[in-house]
Design a protein around this motif. Structure first.
Motif, PDB file in Angstrom:
ATOM      1  N   ASP A 170       0.819  -1.221   0.000  1.00 33.81           N
ATOM      2  CA  ASP A 170       0.000   0.000   0.000  1.00 33.81           C
ATOM      3  C   ASP A 170       0.847   1.262   0.000  1.00 33.81           C
ATOM      4  OD1 ASP A 170      -2.578  -1.401   0.283  1.00 33.81           O
ATOM      5  OD2 ASP A 170      -1.783  -1.974   2.245  1.00 33.81           O
ATOM      6  N   LEU A 171       1.970   1.220   0.693  1.00 29.55           N
ATOM      7  CA  LEU A 171       2.920   2.323   0.724  1.00 29.55           C
ATOM      8  C   LEU A 171       4.310   1.752   0.512  1.00 29.55           C
ATOM      9  CD1 LEU A 171       1.949   4.620   3.765  1.00 29.55           C
ATOM     10  CD2 LEU A 171       1.518   5.039   1.348  1.00 29.55           C
ATOM     11  N   ALA A 172       5.187   2.545  -0.087  1.00 29.31           N
ATOM     12  CA  ALA A 172       6.572   2.121  -0.273  1.00 29.31           C
ATOM     13  C   ALA A 172       7.498   3.228   0.205  1.00 29.31           C
ATOM     14  CB  ALA A 172       6.849   1.804  -1.743  1.00 29.31           C
ATOM     15  N   ILE A 173       8.466   2.852   1.058  1.00 33.73           N
ATOM     16  CA  ILE A 173       9.519   3.777   1.480  1.00 33.73           C
ATOM     17  C   ILE A 173      10.747   3.417   0.665  1.00 33.73           C
ATOM     18  CG2 ILE A 173      10.903   4.616   3.405  1.00 33.73           C
ATOM     19  CD1 ILE A 173       8.667   3.818   5.251  1.00 33.73           C
ATOM     20  N   VAL A 174      11.062   4.270  -0.301  1.00 34.07           N
ATOM     21  CA  VAL A 174      12.076   3.934  -1.297  1.00 34.07           C
ATOM     22  C   VAL A 174      13.044   5.096  -1.475  1.00 34.07           C
ATOM     23  CG1 VAL A 174      10.567   2.341  -2.545  1.00 34.07           C
ATOM     24  CG2 VAL A 174      10.582   4.764  -3.161  1.00 34.07           C
ATOM     25  N   LEU A 175      14.183   4.793  -2.062  1.00 38.52           N
ATOM     26  CA  LEU A 175      15.138   5.834  -2.415  1.00 38.52           C
ATOM     27  C   LEU A 175      14.539   6.748  -3.481  1.00 38.52           C
ATOM     28  CD1 LEU A 175      18.297   3.561  -2.522  1.00 38.52           C
ATOM     29  CD2 LEU A 175      17.992   5.507  -0.973  1.00 38.52           C
ATOM     30  N   ALA A 176      14.722   8.048  -3.310  1.00 35.12           N
ATOM     31  CA  ALA A 176      14.233   9.023  -4.285  1.00 35.12           C
ATOM     32  C   ALA A 176      15.104   8.948  -5.549  1.00 35.12           C
ATOM     33  CB  ALA A 176      14.285  10.418  -3.674  1.00 35.12           C
ATOM     34  N   PRO A 177      14.542   9.378  -6.688  1.00 41.86           N
ATOM     35  CA  PRO A 177      13.236  10.004  -6.890  1.00 41.86           C
ATOM     36  C   PRO A 177      12.206   9.018  -7.411  1.00 41.86           C
ATOM     37  CG  PRO A 177      14.604  10.373  -8.810  1.00 41.86           C
ATOM     38  CD  PRO A 177      15.433   9.549  -7.854  1.00 41.86           C
ATOM     39  N   CYS A 178      10.928   9.466  -7.368  1.00 46.96           N
ATOM     40  CA  CYS A 178       9.839   8.689  -7.972  1.00 46.96           C
ATOM     41  C   CYS A 178       9.103   9.607  -8.942  1.00 46.96           C
ATOM     42  CB  CYS A 178       8.878   8.174  -6.911  1.00 46.96           C
ATOM     43  SG  CYS A 178       7.393   7.394  -7.617  1.00 46.96           S
ATOM     44  N   ARG A 179       9.071   9.209 -10.203  1.00 48.23           N
ATOM     45  CA  ARG A 179       8.335   9.971 -11.221  1.00 48.23           C
ATOM     46  C   ARG A 179       7.408   9.054 -11.999  1.00 48.23           C
ATOM     47  NH1 ARG A 179      13.919  11.948 -13.399  1.00 48.23           N
ATOM     48  NH2 ARG A 179      14.687  13.188 -11.651  1.00 48.23           N
ATOM     49  N   VAL A 300       5.805   6.704  -0.860  1.00 48.40           N
ATOM     50  CA  VAL A 300       5.072   6.746  -2.126  1.00 48.40           C
ATOM     51  C   VAL A 300       3.826   5.866  -2.012  1.00 48.40           C
ATOM     52  CG1 VAL A 300       5.233   6.364  -4.618  1.00 48.40           C
ATOM     53  CG2 VAL A 300       7.279   7.017  -3.332  1.00 48.40           C
ATOM     54  N   GLN A 301       2.729   6.331  -2.598  1.00 47.97           N
ATOM     55  CA  GLN A 301       1.521   5.513  -2.666  1.00 47.97           C
ATOM     56  C   GLN A 301       0.988   5.511  -4.091  1.00 47.97           C
ATOM     57  OE1 GLN A 301      -1.935   6.809  -0.480  1.00 47.97           O
ATOM     58  NE2 GLN A 301      -2.206   8.654  -1.677  1.00 47.97           N
ATOM     59  N   ASP A 302       0.193   4.510  -4.389  1.00 51.36           N
ATOM     60  CA  ASP A 302      -0.524   4.455  -5.655  1.00 51.36           C
ATOM     61  C   ASP A 302      -1.778   5.299  -5.500  1.00 51.36           C
ATOM     62  OD1 ASP A 302      -2.012   3.856  -7.929  1.00 51.36           O
ATOM     63  OD2 ASP A 302      -1.402   1.757  -7.951  1.00 51.36           O
ATOM     64  N   GLY A 303      -1.845   6.406  -6.224  1.00 47.25           N
ATOM     65  CA  GLY A 303      -2.984   7.302  -6.100  1.00 47.25           C
ATOM     66  C   GLY A 303      -4.297   6.673  -6.494  1.00 47.25           C
ATOM     67  N   ARG A 304      -4.241   5.555  -7.219  1.00 44.12           N
ATOM     68  CA  ARG A 304      -5.475   4.876  -7.617  1.00 44.12           C
ATOM     69  C   ARG A 304      -6.017   3.989  -6.508  1.00 44.12           C
ATOM     70  NH1 ARG A 304      -2.146   2.545 -12.589  1.00 44.12           N
ATOM     71  NH2 ARG A 304      -0.779   2.319 -10.762  1.00 44.12           N
ATOM     72  N   ARG A 305      -5.155   3.641  -5.524  1.00 49.54           N
ATOM     73  CA  ARG A 305      -5.574   2.730  -4.447  1.00 49.54           C
ATOM     74  C   ARG A 305      -5.085   3.253  -3.096  1.00 49.54           C
ATOM     75  NH1 ARG A 305      -3.972  -0.970  -8.597  1.00 49.54           N
ATOM     76  NH2 ARG A 305      -1.845  -0.892  -7.785  1.00 49.54           N
ATOM     77  N   PRO A 306      -5.497   4.427  -2.674  1.00 47.29           N
ATOM     78  CA  PRO A 306      -5.022   4.938  -1.381  1.00 47.29           C
ATOM     79  C   PRO A 306      -5.569   4.117  -0.220  1.00 47.29           C
ATOM     80  CG  PRO A 306      -6.739   6.364  -2.269  1.00 47.29           C
ATOM     81  CD  PRO A 306      -6.426   5.367  -3.341  1.00 47.29           C
ATOM     82  N   HIS A 307      -4.717   3.853   0.748  1.00 46.93           N
ATOM     83  CA  HIS A 307      -5.130   3.104   1.936  1.00 46.93           C
ATOM     84  C   HIS A 307      -5.611   4.066   3.012  1.00 46.93           C
ATOM     85  CE1 HIS A 307      -4.856   0.448   5.463  1.00 46.93           C
ATOM     86  NE2 HIS A 307      -4.924  -0.551   4.623  1.00 46.93           N
ATOM     87  N   ARG A 308      -6.582   3.626   3.795  1.00 43.01           N
ATOM     88  CA  ARG A 308      -7.149   4.497   4.840  1.00 43.01           C
ATOM     89  C   ARG A 308      -6.124   4.890   5.888  1.00 43.01           C
ATOM     90  NH1 ARG A 308     -12.231   1.351   7.063  1.00 43.01           N
ATOM     91  NH2 ARG A 308     -12.216   3.124   8.503  1.00 43.01           N
ATOM     92  N   LEU A 309      -5.089   4.083   6.087  1.00 43.42           N
ATOM     93  CA  LEU A 309      -4.086   4.387   7.106  1.00 43.42           C
ATOM     94  C   LEU A 309      -2.894   5.175   6.569  1.00 43.42           C
ATOM     95  CD1 LEU A 309      -3.807   1.151   9.275  1.00 43.42           C
ATOM     96  CD2 LEU A 309      -4.594   3.406   9.984  1.00 43.42           C
ATOM     97  N   ALA A 310      -2.849   5.429   5.280  1.00 41.21           N
ATOM     98  CA  ALA A 310      -1.668   6.076   4.692  1.00 41.21           C
ATOM     99  C   ALA A 310      -1.425   7.447   5.297  1.00 41.21           C
ATOM    100  CB  ALA A 310      -1.824   6.163   3.176  1.00 41.21           C
ATOM    101  N   GLY A 311      -2.471   8.261   5.377  1.00 36.60           N
ATOM    102  CA  GLY A 311      -2.315   9.600   5.916  1.00 36.60           C
ATOM    103  C   GLY A 311      -1.866   9.586   7.367  1.00 36.60           C
ATOM    104  N   ARG A 312      -2.429   8.678   8.156  1.00 37.22           N
ATOM    105  CA  ARG A 312      -2.057   8.588   9.575  1.00 37.22           C
ATOM    106  C   ARG A 312      -0.602   8.186   9.727  1.00 37.22           C
ATOM    107  NH1 ARG A 312      -2.007  10.643  14.369  1.00 37.22           N
ATOM    108  NH2 ARG A 312      -2.101   9.165  16.098  1.00 37.22           N
ATOM    109  N   PHE A 313      -0.148   7.215   8.928  1.00 37.49           N
ATOM    110  CA  PHE A 313       1.248   6.791   9.012  1.00 37.49           C
ATOM    111  C   PHE A 313       2.182   7.939   8.641  1.00 37.49           C
ATOM    112  CE2 PHE A 313       5.052   5.352   6.777  1.00 37.49           C
ATOM    113  CZ  PHE A 313       5.696   4.700   7.818  1.00 37.49           C
ATOM    114  N   VAL A 314       1.876   8.656   7.578  1.00 36.37           N
ATOM    115  CA  VAL A 314       2.727   9.775   7.161  1.00 36.37           C
ATOM    116  C   VAL A 314       2.759  10.844   8.251  1.00 36.37           C
ATOM    117  CG1 VAL A 314       2.956  11.651   5.492  1.00 36.37           C
ATOM    118  CG2 VAL A 314       2.471   9.336   4.699  1.00 36.37           C
TER     119      VAL A 314
END
Length: 322
Positions: A170-179, A300-314
């Motif tokens: 649902d979320l990925a913590i990855v080395l930048a950048p993401c385009r 990073v998240q997939d904007g097509r499938r946002p998870h309900r907990l994504a905002g809270r985790f960030v």
């Protein structure tokens, strides 16, 4: 004429029924109005002391922030901030209000978010992908979620986005950048200098850092996988900022695999400073490379499938990294 039969007492007239007393209702006291929007805006502005940054965090215009603060001051009856063209400061009244409101509002928000997190966790836990290591701020943010609300999955070093794109995390913590199209960067953090891993057997002594000339003379190990070209160039650069060409004759699927290759060959591996603390090895030296640009991590998240907990985790991670 008295018609009462002999030896029978006269019948008394019926008494009127007693009226039951009406049930007494408790006095209705007016509930104090709590202007939650104004108090939330006030709480954020107390920390930021900047109308523009407060507007950005709340997702509103700067004019809306000014409007909410003026409305709060009208309700309170006096200014809570002193504002000039250069600075924003709390008044004495504002400081007293902040001492009471800011902690209470933080607890209110935390309780609400915790309830939402528990509901979301029961529905579907947050699957959190990471590259290389779970750094302390990430681990602390995960620990502040309800038990079982998130689980961690290690992502391949050279494939930061595929599992996110396929919906496997649902979320990925990855080395930048993401385009990547459809993927959204929610937070960038942990900007760190780049280090070079070399075998102690081949570099037992010498300077405590690596020059561009020395780096260019060393065969390097790059991430092996389907990472996009722009990401590869950022994390395995082909040239130094001064123009020296770098070579990567081989690759590794994981950092651990790459370090094993470093220890047994004359090759080097570039990684961030944080990773050097997580993978200490007696047969490897980690040396800074000042001429290379620092690395950074992104959530990073997939904007097509946002998870309900994504905002809270960030939000929790942002509180950890400051």
């Amino acid at each position: 004429m008295d018609r009462t039969p002999p030896n029978q007492a006269p019948v008394a007239a019926p008494e009127p029924p007693l009226l039951e007393p009406a049930l007494s209702e408790p006095p209705r006291l007016p509930l104090p109005e709590l202007p939650l929007q104004e108090l939330e805006c006030f709480s954020v502005l107390v920390h930021q002391l900047h109308f523009g940054r407060t507007a950005g965090l709340l997702g509103v215009s700067q004019g809306r922030v000014s409007q909410l603060i003026k409305r709060l001051e009208a309700r309170v009856g006096a200014p809570v901030f002193e504002r000039t063209s250069r600075r924003v400061e709390l008044t004495d009244l504002g400081r007293g209000l902040a001492e009471q409101v800011v902690p209470a509002f933080a607890r209110l928000r935390a309780g609400y978010e915790d309830a939402r997190a528990r509901a979301a966790a029961a529905d579907a836990p947050l699957c959190l992908g990471f590259q290389c290591a779970v750094y302390e701020p990430v681990a602390r943010a995960v620990s502040r979620l309800p038990e079982g609300a998130a689980h961690l999955v290690e992502l391949p070093w050279g494939d930061p986005f595929s599992q996110l794109d396929r919906g496997e995390v649902d979320l990925a913590i990855v080395l930048a950048p993401c385009r990547e199209p459809g993927l959204e960067v929610l937070l960038e953090f942990s900007r760190q200098p780049v280090y070079l891993a070399v075998a102690v057997a081949h570099r037992p002594t010498g300077p405590d850092q690596v020059s561009a000339a020395e780096l260019a003379a060393l065969p390097l190990i790059e991430p092996r996988g389907p990472a996009p070209a722009y990401w590869r160039l950022a994390n395995a650069p082909r040239r130094t900022p001064g123009g020296r060409e770098l070579s990567y004759p081989t690759g590794a699927a994981t950092v651990q695999e790459g370090l094993s290759m470093v220890a047994s060959t004359r090759r080097g591996l570039l990684l961030c400073e944080g990773s050097t603390r997580y993978v200490p090895r007696p047969d490897i030296r980690y040396l800074p490379v000042p001429e290379l640009e620092p690395s950074a991590l992104q959530v990073v998240q997939d904007g097509r499938r946002p998870h309900r907990l994504a905002g809270r985790f960030v939000e929790l991670l942002l509180a950890e990294v400051g």
